[in-house]
Design a protein around this motif. Structure first.
Motif: not given
Length: 790
Positions: A621-649
């Motif tokens: 439905d296009g509401s969630t995007i996932t990816g990787g290599n975020a920031g200086t620590k190259q972390n995984p990340w998730i983007w949602t329509r409601d919450g925006g961009l968030q780094q994961l551990g």
């Protein structure tokens, strides 16, 4: 067949040899009557007759290494006689054989090429065993098609089918592989003794060899301490019938030339018993059982080790070795030749390498374990795999010891895939898997249909729609170059047209390695995303063969997606069903950066404060995007329509980490959590992760181990796809047989639950993974089964 471990490689050719001549030799090599558990045997009421080749034994190359002397036929004949004597001198065996002449005595010439080889292999020469000396490896190469590292091959060949009596067999020795200064064949004699064992119908065995050659564990893999010493094994403990040898100085060639381990002595005595055997020794019989304690498992190696002499006095057998059923419904084993009065540890052991005539399970994720006596069961919580109950051998008596593989009730289920199958996409309902094949190609798997090979295009990958019926991959065009293609199950591959590039860029149908490429398809199967090759400068030099993203649909055809002129390369990675959200990456300065096309409009996902790497996945439905290599620590990340961009551990401190997939609601995420290895390119350090809002980021392996899920011998590298409801996860990892895909089914999980106000009453409960697990975690319950300390 014996192979040189120092030069060992697996080849498809070798597998053909195994299948063609049946020497993929645990027990007898060939069975005569499996129903009555009777193998083929030589008649040893008189010595088996042995005939030797006329020679020369070897042909030295020009300018051989200093110290090399020609090994004469006489020396080779002496070594044949030596090898035979090792088997005939086993006290508990009635086997006897002797050299009675050379090939001339039975009208055969020197065997030196494919033409003369046909006079021995496949030809009836009146009985006996015929030793062929392949002086320069010509016969092995031209007649058998064997690779150069094969040291020898042997087999029984003719038999009286009315009685199961072997009447003729042969051995071929590759003289070219003997070590240059082994001029007396001291080290190479082991090849003679081993191959003669096959000619008299002995199969391969594994007791100590895998420890010496492959650093296999000295007991069950999960046991850090063992009830016998682990520092006393030497090459002299090598069993002769182990399938590999190192015939060089310091190797085990000389050691396996003699028959002085209990394993080899028991093998020859079981086949050719002396009067009174096996009652002169102790025996153990039993079954290897599935976790239900009822169905047997064929092809599991079983080892009994004398606690006071664990390596010289160790005997092995493979479950089902006298029955040879194709699937695991037998599981019986018998170990004879045990020393009366000695105490033995009995345990299951997976075969590491080598050919065996009894079909083995590809994997045994339940793990190796000791026999634990009265505590033996299939319950992994009460049956400690490392608890050992010794069995005392009594002459003339057979002890019964069944071993039941372990599982934990309620734990998520681990389902391995065959080697070289790379799991990429799981259907929405979790029942179908689409993936790639190492080296190129694509497959579809379901429990109903099994594995279906869809294409075998070299270096190609694959994507699958969420209904498991449509696939995107590359197929070869008329010029042999790869072309992005789509397949509807039941039809033929359709190659997709490349859209016309917008000026100043021009298409490059020739001049690049391929025309186009894809492994991306929307969840509904209606749209394919990929890349095409263009010259972004048109008539100007310097910008040829650049990637440009395109999509294709049945209604709209092919079209390139918008990217800035400054972009070097770009590709589509995932597509929402309504095409409103397409995600992927672009490269402007040598690193992939996340991009998306919202209703066709190009956007970068990175922010000034948080640069992020490529976007790998978007929910249907296009509401969630996932990816990787975020920031200086190259972390995984998730983007949602409601919450925006968030780094994961992360689950590993090194290198890039990627969120590769998500459930349809975006509340369950998985991928590669980084590496625990500091070495670039070391895939063994990769670790899969699991994320939910309540869990946060956890190491997926540790999560499963806490549940009581067994996957011994595996490393779970990454999660690649998750079912719509988040309960089925697939991915890739390192298995005991090489790289392979895996599936985790976890509708429910185990939780250590402490009732409110009663922490001392903690107990394990099984709850749904989605929803209920999170609620329990919120009020302090912990993941997994309760331990004694909880």
């Amino acid at each position: 067949m014996l192979r040189n471990k120092s030069e060992f490689t697996i080849t498809s050719l070798l597998l053909v040899i195994f299948a063609a001549i049946g020497v993929n030799a645990g027990g007898p090599l060939r069975m005569w009557n499996a129903e009555q558990r009777l193998p083929y045997r030589w008649d040893v009421s008189s010595p088996v007759k042995i005939y030797t080749d006329l020679g020369p034994f070897e042909i030295l190359p020009p300018n051989p290494p200093v110290g090399t002397q020609l090994v004469t036929n006489e020396k080779a004949d002496e070594t044949v006689a030596f090898a035979i004597k090792q088997w005939t001198d086993v006290p508990s065996s009635s086997f006897q054989a002797e050299v009675v002449g050379d090939f001339a005595s039975i009208g055969l010439p020197d065997i030196n090429d494919a033409a003369t080889a046909s006079l021995v292999f496949g030809a009836d020469n009146g009985g006996g065993i015929h030793f062929v000396y392949d002086a320069d490896a010509t016969i092995l190469k031209t007649f058998f098609g064997a690779p150069p590292n094969v040291l020898g091959i042997a087999s029984p060949e003719f038999a009286d089918e009315a009685t199961g009596t072997i009447t003729e067999g042969w051995v071929i020795i590759n003289a070219k592989q003997r070590w240059f200064n082994d001029n007396n064949l001291t080290m190479y004699a082991g090849v003679f003794t081993h191959e003669f064992g096959h000619a008299i119908n002995l199969a391969h065995s594994q007791t100590n060899g895998a420890i010496l050659f492959y650093r296999d564990t000295y007991g069950p893999k999960s046991c850090s301490t063992l009830p016998y010493p682990t520092t006393t094994m030497t090459v002299n403990d090598s069993e002769t019938m182990y399938p590999f040898v190192n015939q060089r100085p310091g190797g085990n060639g000389a050691a396996i030339s003699t028959i002085d381990t209990a394993d080899d002595e028991a093998a020859i005595s079981d086949l050719y018993p002396e009067a009174g055997y096996p009652n002169t020794h102790g025996s153990i019989t039993g079954k290897i059982l599935q976790t239900d304690g009822k169905e047997g498992i064929t092809g599991v190696n079983v080892i009994a080790r004398n606690l006071d002499n664990p390596y010289a006095d160790a005997v092995s057998a493979m479950s089902g070795d006298y029955v040879r059923v194709e699937a695991g419904n037998d599981g019986t084993f018998t170990l004879n030749g045990l020393t009366p009065g000695a105490r033995y540890a009995l345990y299951t052991d997976m075969i590491v390498q080598g050919g065996f005539p009894t079909m083995q399970p590809l994997y045994m994720p339940e793990g190796e374990e000791f026999y634990s006596g009265a505590n033996e069961s299939g319950d992994g919580l009460t049956d400690d795999r490392c608890q050992m109950e010794p069995i005392t051998a009594v002459a003339g008596s057979t002890a019964t010891a069944n071993i039941t593989l372990n599982s934990v009730k309620g734990a998520p289920e681990f389902i391995p895939m065959v080697p070289n199958a790379v799991a990429r996409t799981v259907s929405a309902d979790g029942l179908v898997i689409g993936g790639g094949i190492v080296g190129g190609g694509s497959f579809r798997w379901s429990e109903k249909d099994g594995y279906q090979i869809l294409n075998q295009t070299q270096d190609s990958d694959t994507g699958m729609s969420r209904d498991g019926l449509s696939f995107a991959s590359d197929t070869p065009g008329p010029d042999g170059k790869r072309v992005a293609s789509i397949l509807r199950l039941g039809s033929e591959w359709q190659q997709l047209p490349l859209p016309v590039a917008e000026a100043p860029a021009v298409n490059m149908p020739t001049g690049c390695g391929n025309t186009s490429s894809t492994a991306r398809i929307s969840a509904d199967g209606n749209t394919v995303g990929g890349l095409g090759f263009v010259d972004t400068n048109g008539s100007l030099p310097g910008q040829t063969c650049k990637y440009r993203p395109f999509i294709w649909s049945q209604d709209g055809g092919s079209r390139f997606l918008q990217v800035p002129l400054s972009v070097k390369n770009s590709r589509v990675n995932a597509i929402s069903d309504d095409l409103s959200m397409i995600v992927g990456w672009h490269d402007t300065f040598g690193q992939r950066q996340a991009v998306r096309w919202v209703n066709g409009v190009y956007e970068e996902l990175s922010t000034p404060s948080l640069p992020i790497g490529e976007a790998h996945y978007v929910t249907p439905d296009g509401s969630t995007i996932t990816g990787g290599n975020a920031g200086t620590k190259q972390n995984p990340w998730i983007w949602t329509r409601d919450g925006g961009l968030q780094q994961l551990g992360r689950t590993g401190p090194n290198f890039s980490a990627y969120a590769l997939s998500a459930s349809d609601d975006g509340k369950v995420v998985g991928g590669l959590g980084g590496s625990v290895s500091p070495n670039i390119g070391d895939a063994s350090g990769n670790r899969a992760f699991l994320w939910t809002p309540e869990l946060g980021t956890v190491d997926f392996e540790n999560f499963l181990i806490a549940q009581g899920t067994y996957f011994e011998g595996w490393v779970l590298w990454s999660t690649s796809s998750i079912s719509a409801d988040g309960t089925t996860h697939i991915g890739t990892g390192a298995s005991p047989r090489g790289g392979a895909g895996w599936t985790i089914k976890m509708d429910k999980v185990n939780i250590c639950h402490a009732p409110p106000g009663n922490p001392d009453k903690a107990h394990t409960i099984n709850v749904p993974f989605r929803g209920t697990m999170g609620e329990h975690l919120k009020h302090g319950d912990t993941i997994g089964v309760c331990t004694e300390s909880e």
